[in-house]
Every structure is written in C-alpha cells, then in structure tokens.
Design an enzyme around this catalytic site. Structure first.
Site, PDB file in Angstrom:
ATOM      1  N   ASP A 274       0.872  -1.166   0.000  1.00 63.53           N
ATOM      2  CA  ASP A 274       0.000   0.000   0.000  1.00 63.53           C
ATOM      3  C   ASP A 274       0.921   1.232   0.000  1.00 63.53           C
ATOM      4  O   ASP A 274       2.143   1.122   0.036  1.00 63.53           O
ATOM      5  CB  ASP A 274      -0.955  -0.036   1.206  1.00 63.53           C
TER       6      ASP A 274
HETATM    7  C1  BGC Z   1      -5.086   3.214   0.441  1.00 62.90           C
HETATM    8  C2  BGC Z   1      -5.262   2.229  -0.686  1.00 62.90           C
HETATM    9  C3  BGC Z   1      -5.195   2.937  -2.009  1.00 62.90           C
HETATM   10  C4  BGC Z   1      -3.863   3.661  -2.106  1.00 62.90           C
HETATM   11  C5  BGC Z   1      -3.638   4.348  -3.442  1.00 62.90           C
HETATM   12  C6  BGC Z   1      -3.878   4.109   0.248  1.00 62.90           C
HETATM   13  O1  BGC Z   1      -3.854   5.145   1.154  1.00 62.90           O
HETATM   14  O2  BGC Z   1      -4.982   2.514   1.667  1.00 62.90           O
HETATM   15  O3  BGC Z   1      -6.483   1.561  -0.534  1.00 62.90           O
HETATM   16  O4  BGC Z   1      -5.360   2.037  -3.051  1.00 62.90           O
HETATM   17  O5  BGC Z   1      -3.809   4.621  -1.074  1.00 62.90           O
HETATM   18  O6  BGC Z   1      -4.445   5.427  -3.604  1.00 62.90           O
END
Ligand code: BGC
Length: 747
Positions: A274
C-alpha cells in the site's frame, strides 16, 4: 451534439471489447512463461527493480524515470494525455516494457455508482458485476489498466471509515460480491488489485491503520474467503494491508503473502504494497532503516513498492551485497511481467491522447447507475405505509443539506466523478413530483456539518406547509472512507435535534440517510415513521431515490451488516459464536448489557419492501449428506401484495455440536427473486457440503459428521426449518488443499 457524443462512446465500447478479447487471448497463450523468461534474461538488475517501482503522478515522479526503465508501474494517471505521454516515454526505454497504470476506481470512474457497502445491500452479484464493468470501461477508455479494488476486507465495526469500501460483515456475501466485482472490472478492461491483504477491516477500536488480532482459524474461516474468491475470479494482483496482523505488519508478512497466498492458494500474479507501507515498517518497529524494510518486504512476498521509493534505492545494493538473492528479485519481476503479458499490454496500441472522459456519463451509464442505486436502498422502517408517497399527496417538503449535495452523494473515492454530473435528491424528487402535480418546497435545515439550528425555523415553516417531509441527513462524504474513523456514530451536529423538531410538527417525516455506515438513530428510530438507508448513491442519486420514494421502483436492498443501536455494541455481527450463558431477559448473569439491548436495531439481511412476502412449506432435500453432496432447502415464496417486488431469500446454517464452537448462524446461500403481484414460487437454495466445514488454527479444514441446522427467511433471524446430517468427517490438511479449496467461495 448527440452524434458527436455517440461516436466516441461506440469507439470506447468497441475498444473495451477488443481489450477483453486481447486479455483472453493473452491468457490462452502458452508461451507467457517463455516470453517472460526471454525478457528477464535481457534485463539489468536496475531494470528489474524498475519493474517493482510504483510511483504516483505528481512529485516525486521524474518523467525521465519512465524512459530510463525505473518506473514499471504508475498510479493516479487518470487521463489519456498523461497516459499517452508515459507510454511514449516507455517506448523510448531500452526494453520498451509497457507500464501499468493504476488508480482507485472503487465505485465508478466518471459515472459514479453507489459505494461498495451500498452496492452490497443489493445482494445482487449481477449488479456488482455491471457496476464494476462500467467503471472499468470508462477508466480503460482513457488508458487506465489496473484498479486498486475491490476491497475484500470484511468488517464488523462501523467506527472504521473504510467499511464503506467493502461488503460488510459476512464472508459468504463478501466472497460472492468480491468475485463479481473482479469479473466486472476485468470485463471492463481492468486488472484488479484486491485489497488489503489481510485483516485490515478489524483494527482495534475501529481506528484506521491500527493493529489487528485475528486467530488463524478465524482468518481462514472469516477474513480470507473473500480474497480467495477474488483469486478464483481472476484477480491478477493483491495489495498488502497497512496494519499489523497478530504482531506482523502485512507488508512484511510471509505467512500471508507466501504461505497462504502463493504456496497454499497457488497465486502467481504479483502483490503491491500500500502507499509507502514498506517505509512504514520503520514505524511498525520491525526495520531499522529503508534497506532492512525493503529486504523484509521483498522476502516476505511484496513484489512492488508503492510510493516508498525504497526498492529502487536499496534493492540493487542489497542484492550485490548478497543480502537479497537475485532469484527473489527475478521471481517478483516475473510476476509483474507475467501480469503485463496476460493483460495484453505488449500488443496494445498506445492510448489516443485526445480521448476525454467527458463523453461519460452516457444515457446508458446513467441508466445502469440508476438501476444499481435503487437496488441498494434499504427500507429500514415504513410505519403505516407512509411510503410509497400516496397519490393524494399535494405537497412535499425536502429538508436537509444532503438533499442538495452533488459532491457528497458520490461518497469517498470518487475517481473522476464530477459533481456537475450528479442528479441531486432535490432535483430527482422535484422532477418526479412535478410530473405528479405535487408541489415541492425546500429548506436546508442546516449546513453540511449541521453545526447550528439557525436555519431550523425556516425548515419548520416549510414542513408545516407541506403534507409530507422528506428529510435527507447523514454523513457528508468527508466523514466516511480512509482515515475517517469515528468515535461517535450519532447523527452529526444538530441533525437529531432538527429531525425531532420536524417530527414534532406532526407531519409524517421520511428520513433518507446518506452515509457510508450505520448511524446511531436513538429515539428517532421510534419517532420517525419511515427510514430509508440510501448510502452514497452516486451520480443518479436523485432519480434512484425518487424512484423508491414514489414507488416507481420497489425497495429490495438488505442490510449487509447488523445495524447497531449504539456504538457501545461494536463490533457487532450476527454470525457470532454462542456462549455458555445465552441471553435471558431478567438474568443479568447472561449475555447482556445492563444499559442497552443486546440485539441490533436492525439485523443483518433486513430490508422492507412495498410488497409483502411470505415463506411457507419449507423442506430440506436429502437428509443424510456426504462430502460430495449438496444441502438443499426449498421454500415457497409468495408475494401477497398487488405490487411486483424482489425478495432476497436467505439460507443460514448452524453446526450445533462440533469440536470447536461454531457460529449461531452463517449465511450460506441467497437468491434475489422477482415475484409478480400474487405470485408464488418454489425456491431451492443449495450449499455444497464442502462449504459446511471450518478451519483449525493450523489451517486444516474439517467437515464434521453430525447435524446441521437450517434456517430460511428474509433476514438473519430467519426461522429454523429443519436439520440435515453429515455422514462422516472429512479432514483436509493445510498443505493438501491447493486445488479447489472450497471455503465459501463465489458461486
Ligand atoms: C489506500 C489504498 C489505495 C492507495 C492508493 C492508500 O492510502 O490505503 O487503498 O489504493 O492509497 O491510492
């Protein structure tokens, strides 16, 4: 103008069909592996690590990195111009490997569909597929090829803001819908990164990013099945979660990422971290520096570093120093390249930079969004049949800031959603009322956060002049989603006070709730005659809400979670274990609160209709079952009303005596059935016996001999209809279950 709009749409849909065909053709290729091997053999270590680097549009992206082969995957590229520019740069790189373009396309790209939790309430995999397919079609039209969705995190705690992105509290419903979403995105031209692997939905205290403790057996039985269903449905990648599971951060968790996902399930796509979550291993206190964090993440099975820039910085040095075997890097790169080949990216022409997403929403995408939205709405209460709005009604007051909130009705993660495209609830109701000759008056009542009652007198005046009040309150979208954990679930600000004052006028008040989670309704649950949970319905909120309120569509949504009376009941879920002291009224030494009822306000699966459904003559098929059989329950479902309507028939089971304590109820099958006025139909729900087992902590799956109780009805309090017996015990050890593991996966 119309013709102009029509042509690009045709082209868009044509392109999607071509892309889907290319994906399947690419999937069929037997030479994927040899092609990847040939490519891999020509790559420098730096080029390999470049394929593992996922970087966002905007700083710190250096466009030159794409040309230098240092950024194999990109995120937050959301328009054709930027995608085309990046593709051109990739073509100028030595190996010309096409990039992945990832984006959070969670419930629509330009046309906004209901948020996933709402969509789950439709209990309709066909619609989940449809919504995801539209999102995919629109996004891939401008060159996006990878979505960070679906979210397969089961959650039983509405304090957690991200509950809005999932399917609620049930592993079976979650498995069916997650699979449908993966299929839909793929049909629309997108690879999926099913997230957040795993256990992210059970953070302590409902606090986003906080730690999670889930015993292994509970992981296998409850939290992992939706991910497994995503894999079975063809999810090409997974995203590791931010938080720690049982003390081991998911971004460096070999049990999750290697033992379960790869060794046991046989997944051969790739895993991304993530956002900066490899860097965050330092915060978790399991790595002293970026090099150690990179080592731990890569060796555990995280192939791609999203926005950490750590792999690109440290992995070549770590390999040269002998601290990471190059074979591990090769394997990670192989997984990424395999995905790119399977997606057909090497054959696909670059995107036409003149494409724009403003060709959407189209009449067709709007129609789809409206169809999905109206099936997501859950009629929680309808005293004295206040709804649908009676033809004798002459005037309506629409009150509440969320009635006219074109951005908020979209909800969090709106991708390229434009509020200008939104049909507000006020507009939808006003247009429909006008057609029926009903006058509509409007007052905000308060602003979005509802901090004062200054506007209450004006709202009361409007209410008093009208026959019926439609009050649209709930959560502005910034109160829901990532980093939106709440310690209070009451209606925010002065909303409850305003609603009570409206009810005190004596006019019937229909509360339409906009929001991403159940809210504490307090005494309003008694006072107000009708309550409709509308979630964040998206672009077509206004038309869909009007369809339901006026009875042009019959509500058929069912709660995908138990609706708490108060936050103190959380976590709350129907499929809990029994206790030695089941609840007895008037005995405090049983499972009880001394200051609140133990039951939810509305159970899982609850939702009213304008039709009246009755279940009768329930029977169980074969009573003695072996592992290869199916448990069958049949019931006659009758629509006793003069309105066509849909009912979700639900089958629950309980294993009353087992070697481990088993849940009081577990949803194992459901079917949404349309019945004409007065129609009766025999419905048969089936569950493979292989879905009736459970896990031990070591991962062994056990289907135990003995009784299985069966319940069939319209919500989780469905009555018992009888029992079946499993003849003999079957045990499948953890390491023998790679092929065809049942685990309540999608039908
Ligand atoms: C979130 C993810 C997301 C990623 C990209 C993160 O903060 O937890 O779910 O896909 O950002 O935007």
């Amino acid at each position: 103008m119309r013709a102009f709009r029509f042509r690009p749409l045709k082209a868009a849909l044509g392109a999607c069909a071509v892309l889907s065909a290319m994906i399947s053709a690419a999937w069929a290729q037997e030479d994927v592996e040899s092609r990847v091997s040939r490519l891999l053999a020509t790559m420098t270590l730096e080029e390999k690590v470049g394929q593992l680097n996922l970087i966002s549009h905007g700083p710190p992206l250096r466009w030159a990195d794409i040309q230098e082969g240092r950024s194999g995957a990109l995120l937050n590229f959301n328009n054709a111009q930027d995608v085309a520019r990046a593709q051109a740069l990739a073509r100028q790189s030595r190996l010309k490997i096409p990039p992945l373009f990832g984006l959070d396309i969670v419930h629509g790209f330009r046309t906004q569909f209901p948020v996933p939790l709402g969509e789950a309430a439709a209990f309709n995999p066909r619609l989940s597929r449809l919504a995801a397919e539209w999102a995919g079609r629109e996004a891939s039209y401008v060159g996006v090829n990878w979505t960070f969705a679906p979210m397969a995190d089961l959650s039983r705690d509405s304090r957690w803001g991200r509950i809005v992105e999932g399917f609620g509290e049930d592993p079976y419903l979650g498995s069916v819908l997650t699979a449908a979403r993966v299929e839909g995105f793929r049909a629309g031209g997108l690879a999926t990164a099913t997230k957040h692997f795993a256990g992210y939905g059970a953070p302590q205290g409902g606090r986003d990013y906080d730690t999670t403790y889930i015993p292994p057996a509970e992981m296998y039985d409850t939290y992992l099945p939706p991910f497994r269903a995503a894999l079975n449905a063809g999810s090409m990648s997974f995203m590791a979660a931010f938080n720690a599971l049982n003390g081991v951060p998911s971004a460096a968790n070999p049990w999750l990422l290697t033992e379960v996902l790869r060794d046991q399930w046989g997944f051969d796509g790739f895993v991304t971290s993530d956002w900066a979550s490899i860097q965050e291993l330092l915060g978790h206190g399991i790595a002293a520096d970026g090099a150690e964090a990179s080592r731990k993440a890569l060796l555990a099975g995280v192939d791609m570093d999203m926005m950490g820039q750590l792999y690109i910085k440290h992995v070549p040095t770590e390999v040269r120093a002998g601290r990471i075997p190059e074979a591990v890097v090769d394997e990670a790169v192989r997984r990424v390249l395999r995905t790119k080949v399977r997606l057909g990216l090497f054959e696909k022409p670059d995107i036409d930079p003149t494409r724009v997403d403003s060709i959407f929403p189209t009449a067709e995408s709007r129609q789809a969004a409206r169809e999905v939205a109206r099936e997501t709405m859950v009629l929680l209460k309808n005293r004295d049949a206040v709804l649908p709005i009676a033809p004798t009604t002459r005037s309506i007051a629409v009150i509440g800031p969320l009635a006219n909130a074109p951005r908020d009705q979209i909800g969090p993660h709106g991708a390229r959603g434009h509020q200008e495209d939104s049909v507000s609830i006020l507009t939808g109701v006003r247009d429909r009322a006008q057609r029926a000759g009903i006058a509509v008056r409007q007052a905000d009542g308060c602003d979005l956060m509802c901090r004062t009652t200054d506007q209450l007198p004006a709202a009361l005046a409007v209410a008093r002049e009208s026959d019926l009040v439609i009050a649209v309150f709930g959560e502005p979208q910034e109160l829901s989603g990532e980093a939106a954990s709440r310690a209070h679930l009451t209606l925010s600000g002065k909303q409850a006070e305003i609603l009570e004052a409206l009810a005190a006028t004596g006019k019937p008040v229909v509360l339409v709730i906009i929001g991403g989670r159940p809210l504490e309704l307090g005494k309003l649950a008694d006072t107000l005659p009708a309550i409709l949970m509308a979630w964040y319905p998206g672009t077509e909120a206004g038309t869909a809400v009007a369809d339901i309120l006026f009875g042009d569509a019959n509500p058929s949504g069912k709660l995908p979670l138990s609706w708490p009376r108060t936050i103190g009941q959380l976590p709350l879920y129907y499929n809990r274990l029994p206790t030695g002291r089941p609840t007895l009224e008037n005995n405090r030494f049983t499972l009880n609160y001394i200051d609140e009822a133990i039951s939810p306000l509305y159970p899982f699966g609850w939702g009213l209709s304008y039709s009246a459904f009755a279940y009768s003559d329930a029977t169980i098929g074969q009573a003695n079952l072996s592992a290869g059989d199916q448990l069958e329950a049949s019931v006659t479902l009758t629509n006793g009303s003069d309105r066509a309507g849909q009912e979700v028939a639900q089958l629950y089971i309980r294993d009353p005596i087992a070697t481990r304590s088993r849940p009081l109820r577990q949803l194992k099958a459901f079917e949404k059935i349309l019945l004409q006025p007065g129609e009766s139909r025999r419905v048969t729900l089936r569950v493979p016996v292989t879905d009736l087992g459970f896990h031990l902590d070591d991962g062994t799956y056990v289907i135990e001999e003995g009784a299985i109780q069966v319940f069939v009805g319209g919500n989780a309090n469905a009555p018992a209809i009888g029992e079946a017996r499993i003849r003999e015990t079957t045990r499948i050890p953890f390491n023998q279950r790679r092929a065809g593991l049942p685990l309540s996966t999608a039908q």
